[in-house]
Scaffold this motif. Structure first.
Motif, PDB file in Angstrom:
ATOM      1  N   LYS A   1       0.816  -1.213   0.000  1.00 19.28           N
ATOM      2  CA  LYS A   1       0.000   0.000   0.000  1.00 19.28           C
ATOM      3  C   LYS A   1       0.851   1.265   0.000  1.00 19.28           C
ATOM      4  O   LYS A   1       0.500   2.252  -0.652  1.00 19.28           O
ATOM      5  CB  LYS A   1      -0.970  -0.022   1.175  1.00 19.28           C
ATOM      6  CG  LYS A   1      -2.066  -1.050   0.958  1.00 19.28           C
ATOM      7  CD  LYS A   1      -3.174  -0.914   1.945  1.00 19.28           C
ATOM      8  CE  LYS A   1      -4.295  -1.876   1.557  1.00 19.28           C
ATOM      9  NZ  LYS A   1      -5.443  -1.742   2.427  1.00 19.28           N
ATOM     10  N   ILE A   2       1.965   1.249   0.705  1.00 19.20           N
ATOM     11  CA  ILE A   2       2.853   2.415   0.718  1.00 19.20           C
ATOM     12  C   ILE A   2       3.475   2.609  -0.662  1.00 19.20           C
ATOM     13  O   ILE A   2       3.514   3.728  -1.188  1.00 19.20           O
ATOM     14  CB  ILE A   2       3.926   2.287   1.812  1.00 19.20           C
ATOM     15  CG1 ILE A   2       3.272   2.354   3.195  1.00 19.20           C
ATOM     16  CG2 ILE A   2       5.003   3.357   1.658  1.00 19.20           C
ATOM     17  CD1 ILE A   2       4.157   1.898   4.332  1.00 19.20           C
ATOM     18  N   ALA A   3       3.939   1.539  -1.269  1.00 22.84           N
ATOM     19  CA  ALA A   3       4.526   1.632  -2.612  1.00 22.84           C
ATOM     20  C   ALA A   3       3.499   2.133  -3.621  1.00 22.84           C
ATOM     21  O   ALA A   3       3.809   2.967  -4.478  1.00 22.84           O
ATOM     22  CB  ALA A   3       5.085   0.277  -3.039  1.00 22.84           C
ATOM     23  N   THR A   4       2.273   1.659  -3.508  1.00 27.86           N
ATOM     24  CA  THR A   4       1.205   2.100  -4.414  1.00 27.86           C
ATOM     25  C   THR A   4       0.909   3.581  -4.199  1.00 27.86           C
ATOM     26  O   THR A   4       0.746   4.334  -5.160  1.00 27.86           O
ATOM     27  CB  THR A   4      -0.062   1.252  -4.195  1.00 27.86           C
ATOM     28  OG1 THR A   4       0.254  -0.111  -4.451  1.00 27.86           O
ATOM     29  CG2 THR A   4      -1.187   1.693  -5.109  1.00 27.86           C
TER      30      THR A   4
ATOM     31  N   ASP B   1       1.369   6.060  -7.245  1.00 26.54           N
ATOM     32  CA  ASP B   1       0.117   6.592  -7.800  1.00 26.54           C
ATOM     33  C   ASP B   1      -0.179   8.028  -7.373  1.00 26.54           C
ATOM     34  O   ASP B   1      -0.731   8.797  -8.153  1.00 26.54           O
ATOM     35  CB  ASP B   1      -1.072   5.713  -7.409  1.00 26.54           C
ATOM     36  CG  ASP B   1      -1.051   4.359  -8.088  1.00 26.54           C
ATOM     37  OD1 ASP B   1      -0.212   4.152  -8.988  1.00 26.54           O
ATOM     38  OD2 ASP B   1      -1.878   3.510  -7.714  1.00 26.54           O
ATOM     39  N   PHE B   2       0.152   8.396  -6.145  1.00 27.31           N
ATOM     40  CA  PHE B   2      -0.181   9.736  -5.668  1.00 27.31           C
ATOM     41  C   PHE B   2       1.051  10.626  -5.527  1.00 27.31           C
ATOM     42  O   PHE B   2       1.150  11.678  -6.152  1.00 27.31           O
ATOM     43  CB  PHE B   2      -0.935   9.674  -4.334  1.00 27.31           C
ATOM     44  CG  PHE B   2      -1.175  11.028  -3.735  1.00 27.31           C
ATOM     45  CD1 PHE B   2      -2.140  11.870  -4.276  1.00 27.31           C
ATOM     46  CD2 PHE B   2      -0.422  11.485  -2.672  1.00 27.31           C
ATOM     47  CE1 PHE B   2      -2.355  13.144  -3.758  1.00 27.31           C
ATOM     48  CE2 PHE B   2      -0.622  12.749  -2.138  1.00 27.31           C
ATOM     49  CZ  PHE B   2      -1.602  13.579  -2.684  1.00 27.31           C
ATOM     50  N   TYR B   3       1.991  10.220  -4.705  1.00 22.40           N
ATOM     51  CA  TYR B   3       3.122  11.073  -4.349  1.00 22.40           C
ATOM     52  C   TYR B   3       3.921  11.504  -5.578  1.00 22.40           C
ATOM     53  O   TYR B   3       4.255  12.675  -5.726  1.00 22.40           O
ATOM     54  CB  TYR B   3       4.029  10.349  -3.350  1.00 22.40           C
ATOM     55  CG  TYR B   3       5.103  11.226  -2.760  1.00 22.40           C
ATOM     56  CD1 TYR B   3       4.819  12.043  -1.672  1.00 22.40           C
ATOM     57  CD2 TYR B   3       6.383  11.239  -3.287  1.00 22.40           C
ATOM     58  CE1 TYR B   3       5.800  12.856  -1.125  1.00 22.40           C
ATOM     59  CE2 TYR B   3       7.368  12.052  -2.742  1.00 22.40           C
ATOM     60  CZ  TYR B   3       7.069  12.852  -1.661  1.00 22.40           C
ATOM     61  OH  TYR B   3       8.038  13.665  -1.123  1.00 22.40           O
ATOM     62  N   ASN B   4       4.225  10.579  -6.474  1.00 18.21           N
ATOM     63  CA  ASN B   4       5.031  10.910  -7.649  1.00 18.21           C
ATOM     64  C   ASN B   4       4.234  11.571  -8.770  1.00 18.21           C
ATOM     65  O   ASN B   4       4.782  12.332  -9.549  1.00 18.21           O
ATOM     66  CB  ASN B   4       5.714   9.661  -8.213  1.00 18.21           C
ATOM     67  CG  ASN B   4       6.835   9.190  -7.326  1.00 18.21           C
ATOM     68  OD1 ASN B   4       7.334   9.911  -6.483  1.00 18.21           O
ATOM     69  ND2 ASN B   4       7.242   7.954  -7.517  1.00 18.21           N
ATOM     70  N   HIS B   5       2.946  11.294  -8.854  1.00 14.07           N
ATOM     71  CA  HIS B   5       2.157  11.773  -9.992  1.00 14.07           C
ATOM     72  C   HIS B   5       1.282  12.986  -9.682  1.00 14.07           C
ATOM     73  O   HIS B   5       1.041  13.808 -10.563  1.00 14.07           O
ATOM     74  CB  HIS B   5       1.262  10.648 -10.534  1.00 14.07           C
ATOM     75  CG  HIS B   5       2.022   9.660 -11.331  1.00 14.07           C
ATOM     76  ND1 HIS B   5       2.292   9.825 -12.667  1.00 14.07           N
ATOM     77  CD2 HIS B   5       2.595   8.484 -10.983  1.00 14.07           C
ATOM     78  CE1 HIS B   5       2.989   8.793 -13.117  1.00 14.07           C
ATOM     79  NE2 HIS B   5       3.184   7.970 -12.105  1.00 14.07           N
ATOM     80  N   ARG B   6       0.768  13.080  -8.455  1.00 10.41           N
ATOM     81  CA  ARG B   6      -0.207  14.135  -8.184  1.00 10.41           C
ATOM     82  C   ARG B   6       0.202  15.120  -7.098  1.00 10.41           C
ATOM     83  O   ARG B   6      -0.220  16.263  -7.135  1.00 10.41           O
ATOM     84  CB  ARG B   6      -1.553  13.518  -7.828  1.00 10.41           C
ATOM     85  CG  ARG B   6      -2.208  12.873  -9.052  1.00 10.41           C
ATOM     86  CD  ARG B   6      -3.563  12.361  -8.733  1.00 10.41           C
ATOM     87  NE  ARG B   6      -3.402  11.046  -8.098  1.00 10.41           N
ATOM     88  CZ  ARG B   6      -4.311  10.468  -7.347  1.00 10.41           C
ATOM     89  NH1 ARG B   6      -5.449  11.058  -7.112  1.00 10.41           N
ATOM     90  NH2 ARG B   6      -4.092   9.283  -6.820  1.00 10.41           N
ATOM     91  N   ARG B   7       0.990  14.682  -6.131  1.00  7.00           N
ATOM     92  CA  ARG B   7       1.324  15.586  -5.021  1.00  7.00           C
ATOM     93  C   ARG B   7       2.328  16.630  -5.500  1.00  7.00           C
ATOM     94  O   ARG B   7       3.387  16.313  -6.011  1.00  7.00           O
ATOM     95  CB  ARG B   7       1.922  14.818  -3.847  1.00  7.00           C
ATOM     96  CG  ARG B   7       2.091  15.724  -2.637  1.00  7.00           C
ATOM     97  CD  ARG B   7       2.716  14.976  -1.481  1.00  7.00           C
ATOM     98  NE  ARG B   7       2.736  15.787  -0.291  1.00  7.00           N
ATOM     99  CZ  ARG B   7       3.611  16.773  -0.074  1.00  7.00           C
ATOM    100  NH1 ARG B   7       4.513  17.086  -0.968  1.00  7.00           N
ATOM    101  NH2 ARG B   7       3.571  17.451   1.061  1.00  7.00           N
ATOM    102  N   ARG B   8       1.960  17.895  -5.325  1.00  4.99           N
ATOM    103  CA  ARG B   8       2.847  18.975  -5.738  1.00  4.99           C
ATOM    104  C   ARG B   8       3.917  19.210  -4.679  1.00  4.99           C
ATOM    105  O   ARG B   8       3.659  19.088  -3.488  1.00  4.99           O
ATOM    106  CB  ARG B   8       2.035  20.240  -5.999  1.00  4.99           C
ATOM    107  CG  ARG B   8       1.106  20.055  -7.185  1.00  4.99           C
ATOM    108  CD  ARG B   8       0.325  21.273  -7.486  1.00  4.99           C
ATOM    109  NE  ARG B   8      -0.475  21.653  -6.321  1.00  4.99           N
ATOM    110  CZ  ARG B   8      -1.207  22.745  -6.249  1.00  4.99           C
ATOM    111  NH1 ARG B   8      -1.258  23.572  -7.250  1.00  4.99           N
ATOM    112  NH2 ARG B   8      -1.900  23.003  -5.170  1.00  4.99           N
TER     113      ARG B   8
END
Length: 118
Positions: free
Chosen positions: A79-82, A86-93
């Protein structure tokens, strides 16, 4: 993992680490050479080398890990890797990326370098 995620294209990537024995080994140096990854190591006793990594891990803990309970270590890892991919690298500014996500920042930097080379 980066090589697999990027389809094997990691040439020119810089792998920065501390001076742990696993990163100083001949095996690791050969793996970096095979993938055309540049090794970078911090100076002995420099607290600044790991500041970005420590800030990243702090963010992951505060924004994701501490808000959940995991039944097993395997579930936590998955879940952490996902969440990271999915979020941290792609959407979190990120402020260090001029307010862009890491992926968007990397893409805009690559485009700028290509335009500069043309």
């Amino acid at each position: 993992m980066a090589a697999v995620t990027r389809g094997g294209d990691v040439a020119g990537v810089i792998f920065h680490s501390d001076r742990g024995s696993e990163y100083c080994s001949a095996d690791f140096a050969r793996a970096c050479a095979r993938w055309k990854v540049r090794q970078s190591m911090g100076r002995v006793g420099s607290c600044f080398d790991n500041a970005v990594a420590e800030a990243t891990f702090s963010t992951i803990k505060v924004e994701y890990i501490h808000r959940r309970q995991f039944r097993t270590r395997t579930e936590a890892r998955l879940k952490i890797a996902t969440w990271i991919t999915d979020f941290y690298n792609h959407r979190r500014r990120h402020s260090v990326c001029d307010g862009l996500s890491p992926i968007n920042y990397e893409q805009s930097t690559a485009r700028a370098l290509e335009a500069q080379a043309a």
